[in-house]
Design an enzyme around this catalytic site. Sequence first.
Site, PDB file in Angstrom:
ATOM      1  N   GLY A 218       0.834  -1.206   0.000  1.00 24.04           N
ATOM      2  CA  GLY A 218       0.000   0.000   0.000  1.00 24.04           C
ATOM      3  C   GLY A 218       0.856   1.238   0.000  1.00 24.04           C
ATOM      4  N   ASN A 219       0.244   2.366   0.263  1.00 22.08           N
ATOM      5  CA  ASN A 219       1.006   3.615   0.372  1.00 22.08           C
ATOM      6  C   ASN A 219       0.363   4.490   1.443  1.00 22.08           C
ATOM      7  OD1 ASN A 219      -1.005   5.478  -0.973  1.00 22.08           O
ATOM      8  ND2 ASN A 219      -0.648   4.031  -2.636  1.00 22.08           N
TER       9      ASN A 219
END
Length: 408
Positions: A218-219
Amino acid sequence: MIHTRDPHPVERRLNRKVLLGVSGSIAAFKAAALVRELVKAGAEVQVVMTRSAHDFVTPLTLATLSGRPVLTELISGEGTWNDHVHLARWADVMLIAPLSANTLSKLAQGQCDNLLLACYLSATCPVYVAPAMDLEMFRDASTHSNLELLKARGVRQIGPESGELASGLSGEGRMSEPEAIVARLHADLVGASKLNGKRILVSAGGTQEAIDPVRYIGNRSSGKMGFALAEEAAMRGATVQLVTGPSSIATRATGVHRTDVVSAAQMAEACKATASTSDVVIMSAAVADYRPANPANSKIKKKDSALSIDLEPTEDILAWMGAHKPSGQVLVGFALETDDAEAHAQGKLERKNLDLIVLNSLKDAGAGFGHDTNKVTLIGKGTKAEPLPLLSKTEVARAILDRIETLL
Ligand code: CTP
């Protein structure tokens, strides 16, 4: 030509939560049409009536038209407290229509013996009143001074109009027509925005790409920028489709239709479904560029050796949008660059057939992921880059939408 799904586009979108106070005047019968007009314009309406208003229009009628139970008492039924503070805070705008001479006098004196009055005293949003009474009552000095007092406190008056009155007399005192009331609210609250009545697609947040059933790539995107854009666009009268990656932010705004997705592939599917019918597309999501090529079906067990995961590219949604852009659509992308930022953003603008690119700063304190503020540079096709100062994400959203309005 952009196709809209709505065969009867609404002239005035009023994406607001309206607390409608109905007091005891014969004009209360017009409250039914008023609720309809408000709902038709996109408003969410919560009706609060005084007891004497029940003599003129039934709560059932207004509940049916607004789709919400009508409230009258501070405490109703088996000791249920109708929380006036919560109701007043819920509202984006409070409208008292019709406003009778009696309720007017109570408002002026700060009386609080019913729910409508308690809501008025608790309201922090703009308050509008549409008086309705017979001409001599309206002419009376006490009515006049009560209205002046309310206006001096910031209450905004709509009407009354001159014409035939319920008494058979003719003169000033008729409540303004529902269409005129909605037009006034729209003019004051929405203004002449070019986004009024437009369909906007906004993507927000970051995507998550599964490694196995419990882990993902993810980020750090929080979704705050995209949510601010969606809410501001709705405030300007747009109907907004918000496609968001996992986010803890709740959408409070009326006029924002939210679709939750997890992966880049799901975001691509949801965005493509509405892109061709959108007048404006803003891709503010931080979409993963790569995903695990073979996500495991069960949890990967820890071993002593190193682990490598094969990644494959995801679809570039923005590039797809640029390649399939209907004429007249405004397409906006975001860019996050570290080196040669403006040149790279300019290249992305051209490559992906965008009308505007919003270049995010990574270097400035208070800008980027997770913050409530942001520092961006707007780069349009063939125009000089416009750097904006550090602003709240709501202010950045306004600046982006102002620029989009010039492109529509
Ligand atoms: N974007 C997208 N689909 C992807 C990746 C990005 O639609 N799979 C969109 C983002 O929403 C953003 C824009 O593309 O509006 C820029 O994303 P960014 O990752 O900065 O640019 P890339 O084109 O991926 O280029 P690079 O990674 O080389 O900077």
